[in-house]
Design a protein around this motif. Structure first.
Motif, PDB file in Angstrom:
ATOM      1  N   ARG A  67      29.604  45.838  45.090  1.00  0.00           N
ATOM      2  CA  ARG A  67      30.631  46.706  45.698  1.00  0.00           C
ATOM      3  C   ARG A  67      30.480  46.803  47.210  1.00  0.00           C
ATOM      4  O   ARG A  67      31.452  47.000  47.932  1.00  0.00           O
ATOM      5  CB  ARG A  67      30.566  48.103  45.082  1.00  0.00           C
ATOM      6  CG  ARG A  67      30.937  48.108  43.616  1.00  0.00           C
ATOM      7  CD  ARG A  67      30.989  49.538  43.072  1.00  0.00           C
ATOM      8  NE  ARG A  67      31.514  49.531  41.733  1.00  0.00           N
ATOM      9  CZ  ARG A  67      30.762  49.514  40.638  1.00  0.00           C
ATOM     10  NH1 ARG A  67      29.450  49.492  40.733  1.00  0.00           N
ATOM     11  NH2 ARG A  67      31.322  49.499  39.438  1.00  0.00           N
ATOM     12  N   ARG A 205      36.631  52.579  37.200  1.00  0.00           N
ATOM     13  CA  ARG A 205      35.988  52.289  35.901  1.00  0.00           C
ATOM     14  C   ARG A 205      36.673  53.055  34.783  1.00  0.00           C
ATOM     15  O   ARG A 205      37.270  54.086  34.988  1.00  0.00           O
ATOM     16  CB  ARG A 205      34.515  52.714  35.955  1.00  0.00           C
ATOM     17  CG  ARG A 205      33.643  51.650  36.582  1.00  0.00           C
ATOM     18  CD  ARG A 205      32.302  52.203  36.910  1.00  0.00           C
ATOM     19  NE  ARG A 205      32.353  52.939  38.190  1.00  0.00           N
ATOM     20  CZ  ARG A 205      31.371  53.727  38.630  1.00  0.00           C
ATOM     21  NH1 ARG A 205      30.299  53.910  37.886  1.00  0.00           N
ATOM     22  NH2 ARG A 205      31.473  54.348  39.776  1.00  0.00           N
TER      23      ARG A 205
ATOM     24  N   LEU B  26      33.029  57.262  45.939  1.00  0.00           N
ATOM     25  CA  LEU B  26      33.443  57.651  44.575  1.00  0.00           C
ATOM     26  C   LEU B  26      33.206  56.516  43.583  1.00  0.00           C
ATOM     27  O   LEU B  26      32.745  56.729  42.467  1.00  0.00           O
ATOM     28  CB  LEU B  26      34.932  57.999  44.563  1.00  0.00           C
ATOM     29  CG  LEU B  26      35.362  59.428  44.790  1.00  0.00           C
ATOM     30  CD1 LEU B  26      36.870  59.546  44.570  1.00  0.00           C
ATOM     31  CD2 LEU B  26      34.640  60.391  43.860  1.00  0.00           C
ATOM     32  N   THR B  28      31.049  54.083  43.690  1.00  0.00           N
ATOM     33  CA  THR B  28      29.667  53.644  43.478  1.00  0.00           C
ATOM     34  C   THR B  28      28.797  54.768  42.908  1.00  0.00           C
ATOM     35  O   THR B  28      27.608  54.581  42.710  1.00  0.00           O
ATOM     36  CB  THR B  28      29.034  53.150  44.797  1.00  0.00           C
ATOM     37  OG1 THR B  28      29.274  54.124  45.807  1.00  0.00           O
ATOM     38  CG2 THR B  28      29.613  51.818  45.233  1.00  0.00           C
ATOM     39  N   ASP B  29      29.415  55.940  42.646  1.00  0.00           N
ATOM     40  CA  ASP B  29      28.652  57.056  42.083  1.00  0.00           C
ATOM     41  C   ASP B  29      28.482  56.828  40.577  1.00  0.00           C
ATOM     42  O   ASP B  29      29.418  57.011  39.803  1.00  0.00           O
ATOM     43  CB  ASP B  29      29.377  58.385  42.360  1.00  0.00           C
ATOM     44  CG  ASP B  29      28.533  59.589  41.973  1.00  0.00           C
ATOM     45  OD1 ASP B  29      27.516  59.391  41.279  1.00  0.00           O
ATOM     46  OD2 ASP B  29      28.889  60.712  42.366  1.00  0.00           O
ATOM     47  N   HIS B  30      27.262  56.443  40.187  1.00  0.00           N
ATOM     48  CA  HIS B  30      27.043  56.114  38.778  1.00  0.00           C
ATOM     49  C   HIS B  30      26.695  57.344  37.925  1.00  0.00           C
ATOM     50  O   HIS B  30      26.551  57.240  36.727  1.00  0.00           O
ATOM     51  CB  HIS B  30      25.945  55.061  38.651  1.00  0.00           C
ATOM     52  CG  HIS B  30      26.328  53.778  39.315  1.00  0.00           C
ATOM     53  ND1 HIS B  30      27.185  52.873  38.739  1.00  0.00           N
ATOM     54  CD2 HIS B  30      25.996  53.272  40.533  1.00  0.00           C
ATOM     55  CE1 HIS B  30      27.353  51.854  39.566  1.00  0.00           C
ATOM     56  NE2 HIS B  30      26.646  52.076  40.662  1.00  0.00           N
TER      57      HIS B  30
END
Lengths: 205, 92
Positions: A67, A205, B26, B28-30
């Motif tokens: 990313r 996602r 937002l 990449t917030d796992h």
């Protein structure tokens, strides 16, 4: 002979504080730009419909993407777009025209950086054994980013023409100025398409 | 150069960079749960279509274009944005 009243023959002047509407570039360029944007809208939809068939696979495969590289490429395109905006502004103003060629060159350089990052990204995937044949997600990933890359290469060729125009000392003809505006809009479209592709493929996602 | 930078497009550019940072954070917030992830997805896509509207109006100069051309672009942003968010939520 019938004479027209003054109000009908007088040229139209804009009301104070209002600008005269202006089509940036040749109107024909807009058929191409809006048409291309519609084709990509179909691609976005097809991708999301396929994602809906197997959200688990798409979410898992998306996790393999880098990313940070996608975000870096977004910044390269945004910088290039600003440089193109400034170059078009410069080319219109006699006192600033000398800056235009360097600004276009900077935008072409940003396009080059995008390609380098994308090549690194593709290499990373291929080295890990990930190809378009791996699964549906990666098929869409390679096809959509590849199509965008093709547009970017075409856009860089257009920017090279604009750079050559900007190097001319004499003011540009009306036709060349319209070409500069249309070419600049094409480059912004390349940026615009990536602005949607990046979150679609890399982030949501 | 400073004269050149004195344009609304420069301010819009700063907003676009900030919006990119917001979406990237937002995305990449796992640590998000499934519901929060869906909300984050909607926010990220909505921000993307607001960004492209700004690119059209300020970078492509459609703000100063005839109403038909500007209208076509505005309709594209609204319609494709709604379609993409709907498919993100409901395509099964």
């Amino acid at each position: 002979m019938v004479t027209l009243p003054d109000a009908e023959v007088a040229p139209r002047t804009p009301r104070p504080g209002r600008r005269v509407p202006h089509v940036p570039g040749e109107p024909g360029a807009w058929i191409f730009i809006l048409g291309d944007m519609c084709v990509f809208a179909v691609f976005f939809s097809v991708y999301l419909i396929q994602r809906g068939h197997d959200p688990g696979l798409f979410a898992h495969s998306q996790g393999e993407l880098n990313r940070n590289l996608g975000a870096l490429n977004t910044i390269f395109l945004l910088v290039s777009s600003l440089l193109v905006v400034l170059a078009v502004r410069a080319i219109r103003e006699e006192s600033l025209r000398h800056l235009a060629s360097r600004l276009f060159l900077g935008a072409i350089g940003c396009g080059g950086c995008f390609i380098v990052v994308k090549a690194f990204e593709y290499h990373e995937k291929l080295a890990a054994g990930i190809t378009p044949a791996t699964n549906d997600f990666f098929m869409y990933y390679f096809v959509l980013t590849g199509l965008h890359l093709f547009h970017l290469l075409f856009g860089m060729a257009v920017l090279t023409v604009l750079w050559r125009f900007a190097r001319q000392e004499a003011p540009l003809s009306h036709y060349k100025l319209a070409f500069v505006e249309g070419g600049a809009c094409f480059w912004h479209m390349v940026d615009l398409l990536w602005i949607v592709l990046f979150p679609l493929l890399f982030l949501v996602r | 150069m400073p004269t050149l930078l004195r344009t609304p497009a420069s301010v819009v550019w700063l907003v676009l960079v900030a919006a990119t940072a917001f979406s990237w954070t937002l995305g990449t917030d796992h640590g998000l749960g499934p519901d929060a992830q869906q909300l984050a997805g909607i926010a990220i896509l909505a921000v993307a279509f607001v960004k492209i509207r700004f690119i059209g109006l300020y970078f492509m100069e459609l703000r100063e274009a005839p109403i038909l051309l500007r209208g076509l672009f505005e309709v594209y942003c609204a319609a494709v944005g709604t379609l993409v968010i709907s498919l993100f939520l409901f395509a099964r």
